[in-house]
Design a protein around this motif. Structure first.
Motif, PDB file in Angstrom:
ATOM      1  N   ARG A  83     -11.059  49.892  -7.925  1.00  0.00           N
ATOM      2  CA  ARG A  83     -11.366  48.851  -6.938  1.00  0.00           C
ATOM      3  C   ARG A  83     -10.901  49.253  -5.543  1.00  0.00           C
ATOM      4  NH1 ARG A  83      -9.477  43.925  -4.769  1.00  0.00           N
ATOM      5  NH2 ARG A  83      -7.383  44.154  -5.639  1.00  0.00           N
ATOM      6  N   HIS A  84      -9.824  50.048  -5.504  1.00  0.00           N
ATOM      7  CA  HIS A  84      -9.281  50.479  -4.210  1.00  0.00           C
ATOM      8  C   HIS A  84      -9.753  51.877  -3.808  1.00  0.00           C
ATOM      9  CE1 HIS A  84      -6.711  47.018  -3.508  1.00  0.00           C
ATOM     10  NE2 HIS A  84      -6.282  47.092  -4.752  1.00  0.00           N
ATOM     11  N   GLY A  85     -10.794  52.379  -4.469  1.00  0.00           N
ATOM     12  CA  GLY A  85     -11.416  53.617  -4.008  1.00  0.00           C
ATOM     13  C   GLY A  85     -11.342  54.793  -4.956  1.00  0.00           C
ATOM     14  N   GLY A  86     -10.475  54.715  -5.978  1.00  0.00           N
ATOM     15  CA  GLY A  86     -10.418  55.784  -6.965  1.00  0.00           C
ATOM     16  C   GLY A  86      -9.842  57.091  -6.454  1.00  0.00           C
ATOM     17  N   HIS A  87      -9.054  57.048  -5.372  1.00  0.00           N
ATOM     18  CA  HIS A  87      -8.406  58.250  -4.843  1.00  0.00           C
ATOM     19  C   HIS A  87      -6.891  58.049  -4.888  1.00  0.00           C
ATOM     20  CE1 HIS A  87      -8.121  55.605  -1.404  1.00  0.00           C
ATOM     21  NE2 HIS A  87      -9.457  55.587  -1.298  1.00  0.00           N
ATOM     22  N   LEU A  88      -6.159  59.092  -4.535  1.00  0.00           N
ATOM     23  CA  LEU A  88      -4.700  59.042  -4.678  1.00  0.00           C
ATOM     24  C   LEU A  88      -4.075  57.904  -3.884  1.00  0.00           C
ATOM     25  CD1 LEU A  88      -2.296  60.451  -5.985  1.00  0.00           C
ATOM     26  CD2 LEU A  88      -2.122  61.910  -3.958  1.00  0.00           C
ATOM     27  N   GLU A  89      -4.589  57.657  -2.682  1.00  0.00           N
ATOM     28  CA  GLU A  89      -4.029  56.595  -1.841  1.00  0.00           C
ATOM     29  C   GLU A  89      -4.240  55.213  -2.443  1.00  0.00           C
ATOM     30  OE1 GLU A  89      -5.852  59.109  -0.787  1.00  0.00           O
ATOM     31  OE2 GLU A  89      -4.290  60.232   0.273  1.00  0.00           O
ATOM     32  N   ALA A  90      -5.134  55.098  -3.426  1.00  0.00           N
ATOM     33  CA  ALA A  90      -5.364  53.806  -4.081  1.00  0.00           C
ATOM     34  C   ALA A  90      -4.139  53.343  -4.857  1.00  0.00           C
ATOM     35  CB  ALA A  90      -6.567  53.904  -5.025  1.00  0.00           C
ATOM     36  N   LEU A  91      -3.224  54.265  -5.141  1.00  0.00           N
ATOM     37  CA  LEU A  91      -2.003  53.870  -5.847  1.00  0.00           C
ATOM     38  C   LEU A  91      -1.195  52.841  -5.057  1.00  0.00           C
ATOM     39  CD1 LEU A  91      -0.830  57.330  -7.235  1.00  0.00           C
ATOM     40  CD2 LEU A  91      -1.263  55.277  -8.610  1.00  0.00           C
ATOM     41  N   ILE A  92      -1.195  52.957  -3.745  1.00  0.00           N
ATOM     42  CA  ILE A  92      -0.353  52.065  -2.939  1.00  0.00           C
ATOM     43  C   ILE A  92      -0.830  50.611  -3.000  1.00  0.00           C
ATOM     44  CG2 ILE A  92       0.513  51.572  -0.610  1.00  0.00           C
ATOM     45  CD1 ILE A  92       0.479  54.614  -0.110  1.00  0.00           C
ATOM     46  N   PRO A  93      -2.102  50.304  -2.696  1.00  0.00           N
ATOM     47  CA  PRO A  93      -2.532  48.900  -2.820  1.00  0.00           C
ATOM     48  C   PRO A  93      -2.536  48.412  -4.269  1.00  0.00           C
ATOM     49  CG  PRO A  93      -4.406  50.315  -2.300  1.00  0.00           C
ATOM     50  CD  PRO A  93      -3.179  51.143  -2.115  1.00  0.00           C
ATOM     51  N   THR A  94      -2.732  49.333  -5.219  1.00  0.00           N
ATOM     52  CA  THR A  94      -2.686  48.934  -6.630  1.00  0.00           C
ATOM     53  C   THR A  94      -1.284  48.468  -7.004  1.00  0.00           C
ATOM     54  OG1 THR A  94      -4.489  50.403  -7.298  1.00  0.00           O
ATOM     55  CG2 THR A  94      -2.912  49.780  -9.000  1.00  0.00           C
ATOM     56  N   LEU A  95      -0.289  49.256  -6.648  1.00  0.00           N
ATOM     57  CA  LEU A  95       1.094  48.862  -6.939  1.00  0.00           C
ATOM     58  C   LEU A  95       1.486  47.616  -6.147  1.00  0.00           C
ATOM     59  CD1 LEU A  95       2.884  52.344  -7.040  1.00  0.00           C
ATOM     60  CD2 LEU A  95       2.241  50.896  -8.978  1.00  0.00           C
ATOM     61  N   LYS A  96       1.017  47.532  -4.925  1.00  0.00           N
ATOM     62  CA  LYS A  96       1.334  46.364  -4.088  1.00  0.00           C
ATOM     63  C   LYS A  96       0.841  45.081  -4.744  1.00  0.00           C
ATOM     64  CE  LYS A  96       0.370  44.443   0.525  1.00  0.00           C
ATOM     65  NZ  LYS A  96       1.753  44.174   0.951  1.00  0.00           N
ATOM     66  N   SER A  97      -0.389  45.102  -5.249  1.00  0.00           N
ATOM     67  CA  SER A  97      -0.944  43.893  -5.869  1.00  0.00           C
ATOM     68  C   SER A  97      -0.138  43.487  -7.099  1.00  0.00           C
ATOM     69  CB  SER A  97      -2.415  44.113  -6.244  1.00  0.00           C
ATOM     70  OG  SER A  97      -2.543  45.049  -7.293  1.00  0.00           O
ATOM     71  N   TRP A  98       0.392  44.475  -7.815  1.00  0.00           N
ATOM     72  CA  TRP A  98       1.215  44.170  -8.999  1.00  0.00           C
ATOM     73  C   TRP A  98       2.591  43.666  -8.590  1.00  0.00           C
ATOM     74  CZ3 TRP A  98       3.908  48.237 -12.530  1.00  0.00           C
ATOM     75  CH2 TRP A  98       4.402  47.610 -13.677  1.00  0.00           C
ATOM     76  N   PHE A  99       3.238  44.378  -7.668  1.00  0.00           N
ATOM     77  CA  PHE A  99       4.589  44.003  -7.251  1.00  0.00           C
ATOM     78  C   PHE A  99       4.636  42.600  -6.660  1.00  0.00           C
ATOM     79  CE2 PHE A  99       5.786  48.744  -6.303  1.00  0.00           C
ATOM     80  CZ  PHE A  99       5.710  49.019  -7.660  1.00  0.00           C
ATOM     81  N   GLU A 100       3.562  42.188  -6.002  1.00  0.00           N
ATOM     82  CA  GLU A 100       3.545  40.885  -5.335  1.00  0.00           C
ATOM     83  C   GLU A 100       2.966  39.781  -6.210  1.00  0.00           C
ATOM     84  OE1 GLU A 100       1.440  41.552  -1.696  1.00  0.00           O
ATOM     85  OE2 GLU A 100       3.185  42.467  -0.694  1.00  0.00           O
ATOM     86  N   SER A 101       2.592  40.122  -7.441  1.00  0.00           N
ATOM     87  CA  SER A 101       2.005  39.117  -8.326  1.00  0.00           C
ATOM     88  C   SER A 101       3.081  38.199  -8.912  1.00  0.00           C
ATOM     89  CB  SER A 101       1.249  39.800  -9.474  1.00  0.00           C
ATOM     90  OG  SER A 101       2.148  40.542 -10.295  1.00  0.00           O
ATOM     91  N   ASP A 102       2.672  36.994  -9.286  1.00  0.00           N
ATOM     92  CA  ASP A 102       3.594  36.051  -9.906  1.00  0.00           C
ATOM     93  C   ASP A 102       4.085  36.611 -11.238  1.00  0.00           C
ATOM     94  OD1 ASP A 102       3.210  34.292  -7.825  1.00  0.00           O
ATOM     95  OD2 ASP A 102       1.648  33.155  -8.863  1.00  0.00           O
ATOM     96  N   GLY A 103       5.366  36.536 -11.450  1.00  0.00           N
ATOM     97  CA  GLY A 103       5.906  36.953 -12.737  1.00  0.00           C
ATOM     98  C   GLY A 103       6.147  38.434 -12.888  1.00  0.00           C
TER      99      GLY A 103
END
Length: 205
Positions: A83-103
């Motif tokens: 969803r964030h582009g399938g490249h190495l930099e996609a790790l950052i927004p992917t982790l961000k969405s998880w870290f900021e999620s409820d629970g």
């Protein structure tokens, strides 16, 4: 990141699935040792007979929980990277969405290893399997090179470090910024190595 359960389009969950999803929620949020069987039974709305028919022991439930978590998390991780582009930099927004999620409570496998790694060897085995699969997905984000395998392992280690830091810091931003810096350093190192190889090849011509 929660189990999918669309009540309008799917039939009610069976007893085993209710137990497993209840255990997933309680084990992840509150810890495995802190969650007793009686609480899972009460929350899932099943009898003890039904519970033990599906899971003869708490250890059986723990291993089922980790397998369920592995499938759930890997599906989410893969989809989010794409969803964030399938490249190495996609790790950052992917982790961000998880870290900021409820629970968010960190990595279920790191947490479980800390609780049970010395008393339930299967937990270590499942954690190693989970981390190998995560590393393979990361490797798929990298361009082919002689060091792709080692670079993927290094990045996976950095991912785990970011996960742990995001758990205890007031905000995940510091962990994400430092993780981004690690990706930048690895990228610079890779570029320098490529330049050296190009020079060697040009001398050899």
């Amino acid at each position: 990141m929660k189990p999918k359960n669309d009540k309008q389009s799917k039939p009610p969950l069976g007893a085993r699935d209710r137990i497993l999803q209840t255990a997933h929620s309680l084990f992840y949020q509150e810890g495995i040792r802190a969650t007793g069987i009686d609480r899972i039974i009460a929350t899932a709305g099943v009898t003890k007979v039904t519970f033990y028919r599906h899971f003869p022991s708490k250890n059986d439930l723990i291993l089922a929980f980790l397998e369920f978590r592995h499938q759930l998390w890997m599906e989410w991780f893969s989809a989010e990277l794409q969803r964030h582009g399938g490249h190495l930099e996609a790790l950052i927004p992917t982790l961000k969405s998880w870290f900021e999620s409820d629970g968010f409570r960190g990595c279920a496998f790191i947490n479980s290893t800390g609780e049970l790694g010395t008393v339930l060897p299967q937990v270590l085995e499942m954690t190693c399997h989970h981390k190998r699969d995560m590393t393979e997905l990361i490797q798929g984000l990298l361009p082919p090179s002689p060091n792709t395998d080692r670079d993927a392992q290094a990045i996976a280690l950095a991912v785990d470090g970011a996960i742990i830091h995001a758990q205890f810091e007031p905000s995940p931003e510091t962990a994400l910024q430092n993780f981004g810096r690690i990706l930048e350093l690895l990228g610079n190192a890779g570029n320098n190595q490529s330049q050296k190889l190009s020079k060697v090849e040009s001398i050899g011509r």
